[in-house]
Scaffold this active site. Structure first.
Site, PDB file in Angstrom:
ATOM      1  N   HIS A  99       9.996   4.938  -0.401  1.00  0.00           N
ATOM      2  CA  HIS A  99      10.454   3.558  -0.535  1.00  0.00           C
ATOM      3  C   HIS A  99      10.916   3.045   0.821  1.00  0.00           C
ATOM      4  CE1 HIS A  99      12.703   0.040  -1.988  1.00  0.00           C
ATOM      5  NE2 HIS A  99      11.912   0.119  -3.044  1.00  0.00           N
ATOM      6  N   HIS A 100      10.544   1.793   1.123  1.00  0.00           N
ATOM      7  CA  HIS A 100      10.788   1.257   2.468  1.00  0.00           C
ATOM      8  C   HIS A 100      12.277   1.103   2.773  1.00  0.00           C
ATOM      9  CE1 HIS A 100       9.408  -0.201   6.195  1.00  0.00           C
ATOM     10  NE2 HIS A 100       8.342  -0.850   5.781  1.00  0.00           N
ATOM     11  N   SER A 101      13.119   1.110   1.758  1.00  0.00           N
ATOM     12  CA  SER A 101      14.559   1.018   2.012  1.00  0.00           C
ATOM     13  C   SER A 101      15.106   2.275   2.670  1.00  0.00           C
ATOM     14  CB  SER A 101      15.321   0.749   0.706  1.00  0.00           C
ATOM     15  OG  SER A 101      15.142   1.816  -0.214  1.00  0.00           O
TER      16      SER A 101
END
Length: 421
Positions: A146-148
């Protein structure tokens, strides 16, 4: 998108957990539930036991890969530590080594991942080990993160921290560094030089004001022209197609040196030219006589507004950080520098590295990553909007070839155009 609801956590966890950065929170917004996909090809089959054991002693040492993003009362999001069961994160499907089309299988496998998300009850990453031989590699690993958990350069740095030079199993890979131009030491300025610098400063201030106004316009009302590349909301959960093309790094450097610019500038120029060719063909095909592309006519409508969110480096080291208002633009573009020499990952020699994303509200994302003497251009497309991504890859490749051939032709008449580096 699976929403993040309030989760009760202990006072200790609440005090110890770090808040999510503004960019990390951005990637949990509706229609921006973005995942990064890293596809790595290896020159040998994968040993799942070695790979899994190595993950425990490397990736899990990074706090974000053993934390959950939780929403506290009041809406603040924090990272909270949790126990990690690797069986929930490592997938090793049983594959037929004699399958008919392994390249298509791997592409389909990655594409099918874009139809799913990772449950928010476990840390937001997983790894897929595909022991099947393709035209480029003996085996393939797909990291979904996930890009977070990090941006392009931080995830690349994490990946490389687990790697070693293929020529020296004890040495870390070398990453290209940004070469800054040395300031002029010529002493005082002549009146003519002073006027030129003053004019340059005026242009800089004017362009900055214009850029700020355009940015504000993008935030509130200014959208790109509807073209065959432009998607419409909602796009976040649409199935993506991931395709990649290998180009030669020396070809890019040839153009770079001839123009006195940067590799990133060349890649942006290649992208602009490739998209123009693709759109010219599309608009030509829409004409009843269907001759536009064949006759090399300009079929593009006037005053097309087509913008990209470009990743720019704000760190002292090479890398990227991306920030935009993404649903009003046409595409994302990112260029991440990879290792300068061939590497091994957990003892597995790497054949190629390809990066991409899915979950963003754009029909097209273009990622470029360098590896040793090559570069990978990876397209992430909404296949309902762009059903022919291989044609777009061809257009990008052709754009580079045209630039390279033009430089070679000019270099024959003026050898000073070509320098190494």
């Amino acid at each position: 998108m699976e929403s993040l609801g309030p989760i009760r956590v202990s006072k200790k966890d609440s005090e110890d957990g770090q808040p999510l950065s503004p960019m990390a929170r951005f990637f949990h917004q509706p229609y921006c539930d973005v995942y990064t996909i890293t596809i790595m090809g290896f020159n040998t089959p994968i040993n799942p036991l070695v790979f899994k054991a190595s993950l425990r002693h490397s990736l899990l040492k990074h706090p974000r890969f053993s934390c959950l993003p939780v929403v506290e009362k009041g809406g603040e999001m924090r990272w909270v530590k949790t126990e990690v069961n690797l069986d929930n994160h490592v997938r090793v499907p049983v594959l037929d080594p004699n399958m008919e089309s392994p390249d298509k299988f791997v592409e389909d496998y990655a594409s099918n991942l874009s139809k799913t998300t990772i449950t928010k009850s476990i840390p937001l990453w997983d790894v897929h080990l595909l022991n099947v031989k393709t035209s480029e590699a003996e085996s393939t690993v797909i990291f979904r993160i996930h890009h977070s958990l990090g941006d392009g350069i931080s995830l690349m740095s994490l990946l490389l921290s687990c790697s070693r030079k293929a020529s020296d199993p004890e040495a870390l890979p070398t990453i290209p560094t940004i070469k800054r131009r040395n300031p002029s030491n010529s002493g005082g300025l002549t009146s003519w030089q002073f006027l030129l610098k003053l004019w340059w400063l005026v242009l800089l201030c004017w362009n900055t004001i214009v850029d700020v106004l355009i940015l504000l316009g993008t935030i509130f009302f200014l959208e790109d022209t509807k073209t065959p590349l432009k998607g419409t909301l909602p796009l976040g959960l649409a199935q993506r197609r991931f395709v990649h093309r290998t180009i030669i790094l020396d070809d890019v450097k040839l153009v770079k040196n001839a123009m006195g610019t940067t590799i990133n500038d060349v890649m942006v120029a290649i992208t602009q030219a490739g998209l123009s060719s693709y759109l010219n063909r599309k608009y030509g095909d829409d004409k009843t006589y269907n001759k536009g592309a064949e006759e090399n006519n300009n079929n593009l409508p006037n005053n097309i507004r087509l913008r990209a969110a470009l990743a720019v480096n704000i760190r002292p080291s090479a890398g990227i950080q991306i920030s935009s208002f993404p649903n009003r633009i046409t595409l994302w573009f990112s260029n991440v520098p990879g290792p300068e020499e061939e590497i091994s990952y957990f003892g597995h020699p790497v054949a190629f590295i390809a990066l991409t994303v899915y979950g963003q509200p754009n029909a097209l994302v273009i990622h470029v990553v360098s590896y040793a003497s090559k570069m990978k251009i990876t397209l992430s497309v909404d296949k309902n909007i762009i059903p022919d991504p291989y044609q777009l890859c061809d257009d990008l490749q052709n754009s580079l070839d045209l630039m390279k051939n033009a430089v070679i032709t000019n270099q024959r008449t003026d050898p000073k155009l070509y320098t190494t580096g």
